[in-house]
Design a protein around this motif. Structure first.
Motif, PDB file in Angstrom:
ATOM      1  N   ASP A 244     -65.226  30.759  33.875  1.00  0.00           N
ATOM      2  CA  ASP A 244     -66.821  31.426  34.001  1.00  0.00           C
ATOM      3  C   ASP A 244     -66.671  31.394  35.261  1.00  0.00           C
ATOM      4  OD1 ASP A 244     -69.198  32.668  33.542  1.00  0.00           O
ATOM      5  OD2 ASP A 244     -70.153  30.779  32.495  1.00  0.00           O
ATOM      6  N   ILE A 245     -68.087  32.244  35.632  1.00  0.00           N
ATOM      7  CA  ILE A 245     -68.694  32.213  36.827  1.00  0.00           C
ATOM      8  C   ILE A 245     -69.770  31.744  36.595  1.00  0.00           C
ATOM      9  CG2 ILE A 245     -68.557  33.103  39.235  1.00  0.00           C
ATOM     10  CD1 ILE A 245     -66.273  35.353  38.476  1.00  0.00           C
ATOM     11  N   GLU A 246     -70.930  31.084  37.885  1.00  0.00           N
ATOM     12  CA  GLU A 246     -72.623  30.859  37.505  1.00  0.00           C
ATOM     13  C   GLU A 246     -72.541  30.951  39.368  1.00  0.00           C
ATOM     14  OE1 GLU A 246     -73.305  27.453  35.875  1.00  0.00           O
ATOM     15  OE2 GLU A 246     -73.115  28.225  33.653  1.00  0.00           O
ATOM     16  N   LYS A 247     -73.094  31.954  39.620  1.00  0.00           N
ATOM     17  CA  LYS A 247     -74.228  31.670  40.546  1.00  0.00           C
ATOM     18  C   LYS A 247     -76.189  31.609  40.592  1.00  0.00           C
ATOM     19  CE  LYS A 247     -74.314  35.619  44.567  1.00  0.00           C
ATOM     20  NZ  LYS A 247     -74.105  36.516  45.272  1.00  0.00           N
ATOM     21  N   SER A 250     -79.564  30.636  45.068  1.00  0.00           N
ATOM     22  CA  SER A 250     -79.594  30.018  46.392  1.00  0.00           C
ATOM     23  C   SER A 250     -77.875  31.012  46.522  1.00  0.00           C
ATOM     24  CB  SER A 250     -79.279  28.157  46.135  1.00  0.00           C
ATOM     25  OG  SER A 250     -78.291  27.863  45.669  1.00  0.00           O
ATOM     26  N   GLY A 251     -77.743  31.529  45.900  1.00  0.00           N
ATOM     27  CA  GLY A 251     -76.254  32.605  46.658  1.00  0.00           C
ATOM     28  C   GLY A 251     -75.440  31.316  45.934  1.00  0.00           C
ATOM     29  N   LYS A 252     -74.904  29.940  45.195  1.00  0.00           N
ATOM     30  CA  LYS A 252     -74.155  28.767  45.001  1.00  0.00           C
ATOM     31  C   LYS A 252     -73.186  29.334  44.507  1.00  0.00           C
ATOM     32  CE  LYS A 252     -74.758  24.947  43.028  1.00  0.00           C
ATOM     33  NZ  LYS A 252     -74.870  24.014  42.309  1.00  0.00           N
ATOM     34  N   ILE A 253     -71.463  29.993  44.583  1.00  0.00           N
ATOM     35  CA  ILE A 253     -70.701  30.365  43.312  1.00  0.00           C
ATOM     36  C   ILE A 253     -70.281  29.495  42.365  1.00  0.00           C
ATOM     37  CG2 ILE A 253     -68.644  31.287  42.454  1.00  0.00           C
ATOM     38  CD1 ILE A 253     -69.751  33.048  45.454  1.00  0.00           C
ATOM     39  N   THR A 254     -70.691  28.613  41.206  1.00  0.00           N
ATOM     40  CA  THR A 254     -69.271  27.603  40.620  1.00  0.00           C
ATOM     41  C   THR A 254     -68.258  28.180  40.008  1.00  0.00           C
ATOM     42  OG1 THR A 254     -71.411  26.573  40.870  1.00  0.00           O
ATOM     43  CG2 THR A 254     -69.597  26.061  39.734  1.00  0.00           C
ATOM     44  N   ALA A 255     -67.216  28.594  40.192  1.00  0.00           N
ATOM     45  CA  ALA A 255     -65.966  28.732  39.163  1.00  0.00           C
ATOM     46  C   ALA A 255     -65.812  27.791  38.412  1.00  0.00           C
ATOM     47  CB  ALA A 255     -64.664  28.887  39.893  1.00  0.00           C
ATOM     48  N   GLN A 261     -61.619  22.139  35.308  1.00  0.00           N
ATOM     49  CA  GLN A 261     -62.234  21.926  36.372  1.00  0.00           C
ATOM     50  C   GLN A 261     -63.585  22.769  35.946  1.00  0.00           C
ATOM     51  OE1 GLN A 261     -59.239  20.018  39.309  1.00  0.00           O
ATOM     52  NE2 GLN A 261     -57.499  21.190  37.784  1.00  0.00           N
ATOM     53  N   PHE A 262     -64.355  22.404  37.653  1.00  0.00           N
ATOM     54  CA  PHE A 262     -65.286  23.048  38.286  1.00  0.00           C
ATOM     55  C   PHE A 262     -64.935  22.992  39.593  1.00  0.00           C
ATOM     56  CE2 PHE A 262     -66.771  22.360  33.928  1.00  0.00           C
ATOM     57  CZ  PHE A 262     -67.148  23.209  33.912  1.00  0.00           C
ATOM     58  N   PHE A 263     -65.689  24.122  40.364  1.00  0.00           N
ATOM     59  CA  PHE A 263     -65.015  24.308  41.511  1.00  0.00           C
ATOM     60  C   PHE A 263     -66.987  24.912  42.368  1.00  0.00           C
ATOM     61  CE2 PHE A 263     -61.279  23.685  40.122  1.00  0.00           C
ATOM     62  CZ  PHE A 263     -61.003  22.219  41.484  1.00  0.00           C
ATOM     63  N   GLU A 264     -67.281  24.614  43.161  1.00  0.00           N
ATOM     64  CA  GLU A 264     -68.674  25.037  44.269  1.00  0.00           C
ATOM     65  C   GLU A 264     -67.722  25.884  45.525  1.00  0.00           C
ATOM     66  OE1 GLU A 264     -71.378  23.167  45.720  1.00  0.00           O
ATOM     67  OE2 GLU A 264     -71.858  22.757  43.377  1.00  0.00           O
ATOM     68  N   VAL A 265     -67.781  26.899  45.862  1.00  0.00           N
ATOM     69  CA  VAL A 265     -67.170  27.981  46.737  1.00  0.00           C
ATOM     70  C   VAL A 265     -67.459  28.717  47.286  1.00  0.00           C
ATOM     71  CG1 VAL A 265     -64.533  27.650  45.496  1.00  0.00           C
ATOM     72  CG2 VAL A 265     -65.892  29.599  44.371  1.00  0.00           C
ATOM     73  N   ASP A 266     -67.853  29.869  48.096  1.00  0.00           N
ATOM     74  CA  ASP A 266     -68.409  30.630  49.093  1.00  0.00           C
ATOM     75  C   ASP A 266     -67.556  32.062  47.871  1.00  0.00           C
ATOM     76  OD1 ASP A 266     -69.282  28.857  50.667  1.00  0.00           O
ATOM     77  OD2 ASP A 266     -67.159  28.635  51.592  1.00  0.00           O
ATOM     78  N   LYS A 267     -66.399  31.845  48.115  1.00  0.00           N
ATOM     79  CA  LYS A 267     -65.745  32.905  47.512  1.00  0.00           C
ATOM     80  C   LYS A 267     -64.634  32.996  46.048  1.00  0.00           C
ATOM     81  CE  LYS A 267     -67.749  36.525  49.670  1.00  0.00           C
ATOM     82  NZ  LYS A 267     -68.705  37.613  49.158  1.00  0.00           N
ATOM     83  N   ILE A 268     -64.393  34.374  45.710  1.00  0.00           N
ATOM     84  CA  ILE A 268     -63.470  34.020  44.536  1.00  0.00           C
ATOM     85  C   ILE A 268     -62.052  35.266  44.931  1.00  0.00           C
ATOM     86  CG2 ILE A 268     -62.681  33.731  42.537  1.00  0.00           C
ATOM     87  CD1 ILE A 268     -65.469  32.782  41.312  1.00  0.00           C
ATOM     88  N   LEU A 269     -61.992  35.265  44.941  1.00  0.00           N
ATOM     89  CA  LEU A 269     -60.977  35.876  45.388  1.00  0.00           C
ATOM     90  C   LEU A 269     -59.352  36.397  43.644  1.00  0.00           C
ATOM     91  CD1 LEU A 269     -59.587  38.302  46.967  1.00  0.00           C
ATOM     92  CD2 LEU A 269     -57.628  36.711  48.052  1.00  0.00           C
ATOM     93  N   ILE A 270     -59.438  37.351  42.851  1.00  0.00           N
ATOM     94  CA  ILE A 270     -58.612  37.665  41.738  1.00  0.00           C
ATOM     95  C   ILE A 270     -57.468  38.532  42.363  1.00  0.00           C
ATOM     96  CG2 ILE A 270     -58.707  37.866  39.534  1.00  0.00           C
ATOM     97  CD1 ILE A 270     -61.338  37.832  39.411  1.00  0.00           C
ATOM     98  N   ALA A 271     -56.369  38.034  41.897  1.00  0.00           N
ATOM     99  CA  ALA A 271     -55.424  37.899  42.424  1.00  0.00           C
ATOM    100  C   ALA A 271     -53.721  37.925  41.512  1.00  0.00           C
ATOM    101  CB  ALA A 271     -54.397  37.644  43.704  1.00  0.00           C
TER     102      ALA A 271
END
Length: 470
Positions: A244-247, A250-255, A261-271
């Motif tokens: 799941d992804i939440e934004k 404020s623009g904060k992205i949580t994967a 496990q949860f991670f706050e990131v600037d971008k998610i790149l799917i490859a």
């Protein structure tokens, strides 16, 4: 109405090779491209990413030399300039290819192609006009692939989520990025961003990275261990997927991952893989084309491969159409059989099994040719294993690139090398040595007896095989 011997749909590596081979054999050829000549490889994939990877590695090396006191000063990576350089490299390549194609006398059309009954291909050009191309011998379909997309994340595409073809849409270098997919693309992107100082989380669904081409022990104890070491510190997470992804406002992205496990990131790149571009049929159905001289090559077969395999397939497909030579076909499917398909089914194999080298431009690089230990066991081949570390070679210390290892599999019955897995600097270059010697079926003692210049990385093959008792 225009008449041709061969119509090639898709001007990526496979389509270009097919058009060039057809002209070499004296055929009348039309080449149709929906977007930009060169395909994904030149415009979005192989070439621009390698240009970025090269600059990122140079940045890492400079930082390392500064830390050792060899260089002095402060440096920073200018992502926008790196992108501009990559765009320039792509432009030069595109111009050269288009000029070469036209100079051969290939008619180049830009637009969306569709195959119709009666040996016709219709091209809808960007201005809305339609051109009809007739063919006598056949069609080579080389339409390539696109990133596999996940509908559940559609709302985030373009802002929080990028796919592997979207690298030019990334306007700023992220401080923290989560990459989904531990295959070739994922490993390359992870190395790229880690070398530029970003914090990288690399997520792979299977238990190891590159599970289809590497033995588990080699992936886990060599590659995954090295990726996690400083200064890269790539956080490799296996056995998990993006759930799941939440934004927030404020623009904060949580994967959120499947392992909680949860991670706050600037971008998610799917490859995480690619899908076939298959919208090419007019009034024909894909299951009814087996006898209509329509050949699929490259990713269009339904099995996503590599540019150089597509190149070989393009040449062989044209020879089949023009010379009716069924024995010349070669390309690869997921089971390591080389074949060209008249439809999308993997079972439509028309040729023999040959060796194919694989290269991955991570840092350090990864290269593979031949069987893995698992596949050799499944085939009933009794093997002997030879290993050697990069840090045992003089060249590695000269270059300051001591991370890496080779694993070589030797058939215990006939003493021939049947598999090589390589991780280290210049692996993508020296794997060709192994490929050539294996293709010539040289006994492993013959590898040892060759004259190897010193100090070079290729010596690692000789040194590894010397550990085996003759």
């Amino acid at each position: 109405m225009k008449m041709y011997d061969i119509v090639v749909i898709g001007a990526g590596p496979g389509g270009i090779a097919a058009a060039q081979e057809a002209k070499r054999l004296g055929a009348r050829v039309a080449l149709v491209e929906k977007e930009k000549i060169g395909g994904v490889c030149l415009n979005k994939g192989c070439i621009p990413t390698k240009a970025l990877i090269n600059k990122a590695k140079a940045f890492k090396e400079t930082q390392k030399n500064i830390s050792k006191g060899i260089f002095s000063g402060n440096i920073r990576a200018e992502w926008s300039e790196m992108l501009e350089n990559a765009v320039s490299v792509v432009g030069v390549g595109r111009g050269g290819i288009e000029s070469a194609i036209k100079s051969l006398g290939v008619d180049l059309y830009y637009g969306k192609a569709a195959i119709f009954s009666g040996n016709k291909v219709r091209v809808e050009e960007s201005e809305g006009a339609e051109v009809e191309l007739n063919y006598e011998k056949g069609v080579v379909v080389a339409v390539g692939s696109e990133p596999k997309k996940f509908k559940e994340f559609n709302q985030f595409e373009g802002n929080a989520v990028l796919y592997s073809d979207d690298i030019f849409k990334l306007r700023e270098l992220p401080n923290k990025i989560l990459i989904v997919g531990g295959g070739a693309m994922g490993c390359e992107f992870a190395s790229l961003f880690a070398n530029l100082g970003a914090e990288v989380i690399l997520v792979e669904y299977f238990s190891t990275l590159l599970p289809k081409i590497l033995d588990e022990d080699f992936s886990r104890s060599t590659i995954m261990r090295e990726f996690k070491k400083p200064p890269k510190k790539i956080n490799v997470i296996t056995g998990a997927s993006l759930k799941d992804i939440e934004k927030d406002c404020s623009g904060k992205i949580t994967a959120a991952l499947s392992d909680n496990q949860f991670f706050e990131v600037d971008k998610i790149l799917i490859a995480a893989g690619r899908t076939v571009n298959s919208e090419i049929f007019g009034d024909l159905k894909s299951e009814n084309i087996a006898d209509k001289n329509i050949l699929f090559i490259g990713d269009a077969k339904g099995v996503c491969g590599t540019a150089y395999i597509a190149d070989k397939e393009g040449v062989d497909a044209v020879n089949l159409l023009l010379q009716d030579n069924n024995d010349c076909m070669s390309c690869i499917d997921a089971n390591s059989f080389l074949c060209v398909y008249r439809d999308m089914e993997v079972s439509q194999c028309l040729s023999k099994n040959i060796l194919v080298p694989y290269v991955i431009f991570s840092d350090p690089e990864i290269a593979v040719v031949g069987l893995t230990e698992k596949l050799a066991t499944e085939k009933g081949i009794k093997i002997r294993i030879a290993k050697y570390l990069y840090r045992q070679m003089g060249r590695s210390h000269c270059d300051g690139e001591v991370a890496g290892e080779v694993k070589m599999l030797v058939n215990a019955d006939d003493n021939r090398v049947v598999g090589v897995q390589l991780f280290g600097d210049c692996a993508t270059e020296i794997i060709q040595i192994a490929y050539v010697l294996m293709n010539q079926k040289i006994f492993y003692e013959g590898w040892i007896d060759l004259l190897w210049p010193h100090p070079v990385y290729g010596e690692i093959f000789k040194e590894a095989l010397k550990t085996l008792k003759r």
